[in-house]
Enzyme design. Sequence first.
Site, PDB file in Angstrom:
ATOM      1  N   CYS A  78     -18.952  24.028 -42.144  1.00 14.63           N
ATOM      2  CA  CYS A  78     -19.010  22.784 -41.392  1.00 14.63           C
ATOM      3  C   CYS A  78     -17.613  22.543 -40.804  1.00 14.63           C
ATOM      4  O   CYS A  78     -16.714  23.350 -40.995  1.00 14.63           O
ATOM      5  CB  CYS A  78     -19.429  21.654 -42.338  1.00 14.63           C
TER       6      CYS A  78
ATOM      7  N   CYS B 265     -23.394  21.769 -38.862  1.00  9.58           N
ATOM      8  CA  CYS B 265     -22.974  20.684 -37.981  1.00  9.58           C
ATOM      9  C   CYS B 265     -22.991  21.037 -36.499  1.00  9.58           C
ATOM     10  O   CYS B 265     -22.435  20.302 -35.700  1.00  9.58           O
ATOM     11  CB  CYS B 265     -21.572  20.246 -38.379  1.00  9.58           C
TER      12      CYS B 265
END
Length: 137
Positions: free
Chosen positions: A8, A80
Site C-alpha cells: 500500500c 490502494c
Amino acid sequence: MKRVMFVCKKNSARSQMAEGFAKTLGKGKIEVISSGLEASLIRPEAIATMKEIGIDITDQYSKPLSDFKAEDFDVVISLCGCGVNLPPEWVVREVFEDWQLDDPAEQPEIFPRVRDEIKERVTQLIESVNKEFTPAR
C-alpha cells in the site's frame, strides 16, 4: 508454500489489516508480509478495528517495499491502487492484483467496512492459491 506481499502507500492500515488476516486465516497455507511505497506508523484505528474481531496486529510494523526483492514473492497484492507506482518487477509476479480499496485513513468511520472487505478478499486469495496445490481426486 506461496509467498504473498501486500503493498500500500504507507503500510499503515489496509496492508497491515491484510497481513493480519492472511497470517491468521492462511496459517500453514501461505507466507505473508506487508510493506508500503514508504514506511510510516500503523494507524491505531487499524489495530483497534482488528482487535474488535479478535486479531492482534500490535506486533506488526510498517516496512518500506525497498527492503524486499520482488523475486522472493509469488503473489503481490496492491490494496490502494498504487500498482501503477510499483517498480515493474513487482507487477510481473505469478499473481498481481490491485484491489483499490477505499482509504480509511481519510474517513476513519469506514475502518470496519474496509476491514470486512479485506477479510473477504484475503479469504478468496487463500482459497485460490491453495487450489493450485490441491491434487485432483
